[in-house]
Design an enzyme around this catalytic site. Structure first.
Site, PDB file in Angstrom:
ATOM      1  N   ARG A 148      -1.443   0.298  -9.769  1.00 25.39           N
ATOM      2  CA  ARG A 148      -0.352  -0.649 -10.042  1.00 25.39           C
ATOM      3  C   ARG A 148      -0.896  -2.052 -10.264  1.00 25.39           C
ATOM      4  O   ARG A 148      -2.038  -2.342  -9.880  1.00 25.39           O
ATOM      5  CB  ARG A 148       0.590  -0.681  -8.822  1.00 25.39           C
ATOM      6  CG  ARG A 148       1.163   0.677  -8.481  1.00 25.39           C
ATOM      7  CD  ARG A 148       1.237   0.873  -6.971  1.00 25.39           C
ATOM      8  NE  ARG A 148       1.586   2.267  -6.659  1.00 25.39           N
ATOM      9  CZ  ARG A 148       2.832   2.709  -6.533  1.00 25.39           C
ATOM     10  NH1 ARG A 148       3.834   1.866  -6.635  1.00 25.39           N
ATOM     11  NH2 ARG A 148       3.072   3.972  -6.281  1.00 25.39           N
ATOM     12  N   GLY A 170       0.817  -1.215   0.000  1.00 26.89           N
ATOM     13  CA  GLY A 170       0.000   0.000   0.000  1.00 26.89           C
ATOM     14  C   GLY A 170       0.845   1.257   0.000  1.00 26.89           C
ATOM     15  O   GLY A 170       2.073   1.202   0.027  1.00 26.89           O
ATOM     16  N   ARG A 179       4.082   5.650   1.936  1.00 27.28           N
ATOM     17  CA  ARG A 179       4.552   7.038   2.062  1.00 27.28           C
ATOM     18  C   ARG A 179       4.097   7.878   0.892  1.00 27.28           C
ATOM     19  O   ARG A 179       4.719   8.880   0.548  1.00 27.28           O
ATOM     20  CB  ARG A 179       6.062   7.079   2.200  1.00 27.28           C
ATOM     21  CG  ARG A 179       6.787   6.345   1.088  1.00 27.28           C
ATOM     22  CD  ARG A 179       8.236   6.574   1.219  1.00 27.28           C
ATOM     23  NE  ARG A 179       8.983   5.691   0.338  1.00 27.28           N
ATOM     24  CZ  ARG A 179      10.271   5.785   0.153  1.00 27.28           C
ATOM     25  NH1 ARG A 179      10.957   6.707   0.776  1.00 27.28           N
ATOM     26  NH2 ARG A 179      10.893   4.955  -0.649  1.00 27.28           N
ATOM     27  N   LYS A 185       4.961  12.110  -2.360  1.00 32.19           N
ATOM     28  CA  LYS A 185       5.741  10.974  -1.871  1.00 32.19           C
ATOM     29  C   LYS A 185       6.617  11.478  -0.737  1.00 32.19           C
ATOM     30  O   LYS A 185       7.430  12.390  -0.938  1.00 32.19           O
ATOM     31  CB  LYS A 185       6.604  10.403  -3.003  1.00 32.19           C
ATOM     32  CG  LYS A 185       7.431   9.183  -2.588  1.00 32.19           C
ATOM     33  CD  LYS A 185       8.024   8.514  -3.803  1.00 32.19           C
ATOM     34  CE  LYS A 185       8.935   7.352  -3.429  1.00 32.19           C
ATOM     35  NZ  LYS A 185       9.510   6.721  -4.632  1.00 32.19           N
ATOM     36  N   ASP A 188       8.514   4.997   8.402  1.00 35.40           N
ATOM     37  CA  ASP A 188       8.212   6.363   8.845  1.00 35.40           C
ATOM     38  C   ASP A 188       7.413   7.216   7.859  1.00 35.40           C
ATOM     39  O   ASP A 188       7.084   8.366   8.159  1.00 35.40           O
ATOM     40  CB  ASP A 188       9.524   7.091   9.203  1.00 35.40           C
ATOM     41  CG  ASP A 188      10.491   7.133   8.023  1.00 35.40           C
ATOM     42  OD1 ASP A 188      10.089   6.761   6.896  1.00 35.40           O
ATOM     43  OD2 ASP A 188      11.656   7.549   8.228  1.00 35.40           O
ATOM     44  N   GLY A 189       7.152   6.685   6.661  1.00 37.93           N
ATOM     45  CA  GLY A 189       6.362   7.456   5.703  1.00 37.93           C
ATOM     46  C   GLY A 189       7.123   8.601   5.054  1.00 37.93           C
ATOM     47  O   GLY A 189       6.536   9.406   4.323  1.00 37.93           O
ATOM     48  N   ASP A 235       4.326  -4.400  -7.351  1.00 37.96           N
ATOM     49  CA  ASP A 235       3.735  -3.173  -6.801  1.00 37.96           C
ATOM     50  C   ASP A 235       4.388  -1.934  -7.399  1.00 37.96           C
ATOM     51  O   ASP A 235       3.922  -0.817  -7.148  1.00 37.96           O
ATOM     52  CB  ASP A 235       3.842  -3.150  -5.270  1.00 37.96           C
ATOM     53  CG  ASP A 235       5.277  -3.313  -4.785  1.00 37.96           C
ATOM     54  OD1 ASP A 235       5.913  -4.321  -5.143  1.00 37.96           O
ATOM     55  OD2 ASP A 235       5.762  -2.432  -4.058  1.00 37.96           O
ATOM     56  N   ASN A 236       5.440  -2.118  -8.180  1.00 35.29           N
ATOM     57  CA  ASN A 236       6.080  -0.982  -8.846  1.00 35.29           C
ATOM     58  C   ASN A 236       5.823  -0.997 -10.345  1.00 35.29           C
ATOM     59  O   ASN A 236       6.564  -0.392 -11.111  1.00 35.29           O
ATOM     60  CB  ASN A 236       7.588  -0.991  -8.575  1.00 35.29           C
ATOM     61  CG  ASN A 236       7.909  -0.656  -7.126  1.00 35.29           C
ATOM     62  OD1 ASN A 236       7.117  -0.032  -6.439  1.00 35.29           O
ATOM     63  ND2 ASN A 236       9.066  -1.081  -6.651  1.00 35.29           N
TER      64      ASN A 236
HETATM   65  P1  AMP Z   1       9.246   0.243  -2.599  1.00 32.75           P
HETATM   66  O1  AMP Z   1      10.213  -0.891  -2.548  1.00 32.75           O
HETATM   67  O2  AMP Z   1       9.876   1.602  -2.449  1.00 32.75           O
HETATM   68  O3  AMP Z   1       8.345   0.157  -3.776  1.00 32.75           O
HETATM   69  O4  AMP Z   1       8.335   0.115  -1.304  1.00 32.75           O
HETATM   70  C1  AMP Z   1       7.599  -1.036  -1.002  1.00 32.75           C
HETATM   71  C2  AMP Z   1       6.491  -0.685  -0.048  1.00 32.75           C
HETATM   72  O5  AMP Z   1       7.029  -0.116   1.142  1.00 32.75           O
HETATM   73  C3  AMP Z   1       5.513   0.331  -0.596  1.00 32.75           C
HETATM   74  O6  AMP Z   1       4.243  -0.021  -0.140  1.00 32.75           O
HETATM   75  C4  AMP Z   1       5.982   1.627   0.018  1.00 32.75           C
HETATM   76  O7  AMP Z   1       4.956   2.582   0.143  1.00 32.75           O
HETATM   77  C5  AMP Z   1       6.483   1.169   1.368  1.00 32.75           C
HETATM   78  N1  AMP Z   1       7.537   2.045   1.894  1.00 32.75           N
HETATM   79  C6  AMP Z   1       8.786   2.210   1.410  1.00 32.75           C
HETATM   80  N2  AMP Z   1       9.467   3.085   2.160  1.00 32.75           N
HETATM   81  C7  AMP Z   1       8.641   3.505   3.137  1.00 32.75           C
HETATM   82  C8  AMP Z   1       8.743   4.414   4.223  1.00 32.75           C
HETATM   83  N3  AMP Z   1       9.864   5.089   4.482  1.00 32.75           N
HETATM   84  N4  AMP Z   1       7.656   4.566   5.028  1.00 32.75           N
HETATM   85  C9  AMP Z   1       6.530   3.884   4.801  1.00 32.75           C
HETATM   86  N5  AMP Z   1       6.366   3.021   3.809  1.00 32.75           N
HETATM   87  C10 AMP Z   1       7.402   2.815   2.976  1.00 32.75           C
HETATM   88 MG    MG Z   2       7.015   1.164  -4.651  1.00 30.21          MG
END
Ligand code: AMP
Ligand code: MG
Length: 529
Positions: free
Chosen positions: A213, A121, A124, A143, A155-156, A285-286
């Site tokens: 996505r 989900g 962030r 973002k 931490d978002g 998810d990307n």
């Molecule tokens: P990513 O690998 O960047 O696509 O992230 C995978 C998942 O982790 C996605 O759902 C992102 O929203 C979540 N995510 C990544 N970094 C953070 C963060 N610093 N705080 C909260 N959620 C994160």
């Molecule tokens: Mg992502």
């Protein structure tokens, strides 16, 4: 022109408005509408109304004037005083809202590094809403604006380092003509954010027709709950209605959508390969349902050509290496197909119509890739062996780790009427260590060009429109990041301008067109962002 609806007719284009905000009526927020419609019957709602966590003392690092203009925003929108609610800086750093927005965070699931990861989900990302613009409806998303119900234990936030990379690369990809989410603004704050070391927070404003996505579909598929099945169909209907209206009358919308997404993904993969772009985290998810490049993390552009190049330091197995990307694109499409299966009733076991659609990748990707290589080589006609000619060049390039971007750009100036060893051809030939191997290839190339009656000057022109001078190499981003971390944003802004026109040689940017410095190989980029 719809632009007029965004700017009062009596506002001269260059005047700084005293106050400005998008007209409240321009917010369409259709995804928020879908989320409300699906309501509370789902085990986890599609979206949750949410707000950003205020970010202390935000300031602009850079804004994207070109994109703002395309959105129909007035000049100086980024410096206007608080208007109907708040200034753009406040709103786009997550500290305030404009009337009409419907901010929300959305749920999705996905496969990460080939393994089912369950619910993910917008951990962030905060979808501010969807705005009617001269580009058509566009979703505006932050973002790094703080934690959401989907942040899990994170931490978002996003750090300045990775936000600069996303801001610059989105525009670089757009400049290259490759489908991508865009970046409108980059704001920074002194707020400390803990990663391997303490860094500082930043927020990127992203813009795309949709941020849906593959993972959104996977989320509503991996359950036996009938409400979730309905949500899956509703999501397909939503995407088809708003983003693939040509499929509205298809006998099975889910199947038609799969086929359309497959074609877009195949052509996106070919586009990435053709400029040496490595995404780094091609988890489902990307993957955008619109075939856009999305979620810039540990991406990289090839310097010296190595087909097995891994740009993500966390990718220890090389799953997402440059050479693997097209195959991973297909793997991800299979995951999407699997998610859509409940909507495509057919015989038991392997669903033959779905298998058939997936098989299309075997023709769509190679066709898209061949077209890209042909264009990069400046070939005007289509001959059976063109793919082989390109692969043969790549093999010689790989032997000597020849710089990918420089080699293709210099090839534009190749003299096909002269032998490979002619001094006029030295700028290309001297890039290769194994001259004999290169010469053998070059003779084939000359023969191929002569066979189609190619005219060098015209070919050069064509090639310079597809082989960029500038790509966002890691070391370029690194210099901009270091300076920005010290409070100087000028290099971010300079690169942003430069990369908007990657095919045009620009005065003063000779170093950006050159080989990377030795220290570039020591840069490690990981998932930490
Ligand atoms: P990513 O690998 O960047 O696509 O992230 C995978 C998942 O982790 C996605 O759902 C992102 O929203 C979540 N995510 C990544 N970094 C953070 C963060 N610093 N705080 C909260 N959620 C994160
Ligand atoms: Mg992502």
């Amino acid at each position: 022109m719809s632009t007029l609806r965004h700017m009062p007719a009596d506002t001269p284009p260059s005047a700084a408005p005293a106050s400005w905000a998008p007209e409240p009526a321009l917010w369409l927020n259709r995804f928020a509408g879908l989320s409300r419609e699906l309501g509370e019957r789902l085990s986890v709602p599609l979206g949750t109304p949410w707000e950003g966590d205020p970010l202390p003392r935000p300031s602009w690092v850079a804004t994207n004037a070109n994109l703002a203009r395309e959105l129909g925003w007035p000049e100086h929108w980024d410096h206007a005083e608080a208007g109907q609610g708040a200034s753009a800086l406040k709103v786009l750093s997550g500290n305030a809202q404009w009337p009409g927005m419907a901010p929300m965070a959305t749920v999705y699931s996905g496969h990460q590094f080939g393994v089912w990861a369950g619910q993910l989900g917008d951990g962030r990302a905060l979808l501010l809403g969807e705005l009617d613009t001269p580009l058509g409806p566009q979703e505006i998303q932050l973002k790094g604006a703080g934690s959401t119900p989907y942040s899990r234990r994170a931490d978002g936030r996003a750090v300045l380092r990775s936000s600069i990379r996303e801001f610059l690369c989105s525009e670089a990809m757009h400049g290259l003509g490759i489908p991508t989410t865009r970046a409108l603004t980059l704001s920074a704050s002194p707020k400390p954010v803990m990663r391997e070391t303490v860094e500082t927070a930043a927020v990127v404003t992203r813009v795309a027709p949709s941020f849906i996505r593959f993972g959104h579909f996977e989320h509503f598929s991996y359950t036996q709950n009938p409400a979730e099945r309905e949500a899956l169909q509703a999501l397909v209907d939503f995407v088809v209605t708003h983003h693939y209206p040509e499929l509205l009358d298809a006998p099975n919308r889910a199947l038609a959508l799969l086929e359309a997404v497959l074609q877009r993904t195949a052509s996106l993969m070919a586009a990435w390969q053709s400029v040496g772009f490595c995404h780094g985290v091609m988890n489902t998810d990307n993957m955008s349902i619109l075939g856009l490049t999305i979620d810039y993390g540990p991406f990289g552009f090839l310097d010296g050509f190595n087909p097995d190049h891994i740009c993500n330091h966390s990718d220890t197995q090389g799953r997402y290496s440059w050479n693997n990307q097209p195959q991973i694109g297909y793997w991800n499409l299979r995951a999407l197909a699997q998610a859509l299966l409940p909507l495509i009733p057919e015989a038991k076991g392997d669903n033959p119509v779905v298998v058939n659609v997936l098989k299309g990748y075997e023709t769509h990707f190679p066709a898209a890739m061949r077209a890209r290589w042909r264009a990069k080589l400046g070939l005007a006609t289509d001959q059976d062996d063109d793919g082989k000619l390109a692969v043969a060049l790549l093999e010689v390039m790989a032997q000597g780790a020849v710089d990918f971007t420089i080699a293709f750009r210099r090839l534009a100036g190749w003299r096909s009427d002269l032998p490979p060893e002619a001094p006029e051809n030295a700028p290309v030939r001297d890039l290769f260590l194994d001259r004999a191997a290169f010469d053998a290839w070059a003779l084939r190339y000359n023969a191929r060009l002569q066979a189609e009656g190619s005219i060098d000057a015209e070919r050069a022109e064509r090639m310079r429109r597809v082989n960029p001078v500038y790509v966002l190499r890691n070391h370029m981003a690194e210099v901009a990041i270091k300076q920005a971390q010290a409070g100087d944003y000028s290099e971010v802004q300079r690169l942003h301008r430069l990369l908007q026109n990657p095919f045009d040689e620009q005065p003063g940017a000779e170093a950006d067109a050159g080989f990377p410095p030795d220290w570039a190989t020591s840069i490690e980029v990981s998932c930490s962002s």
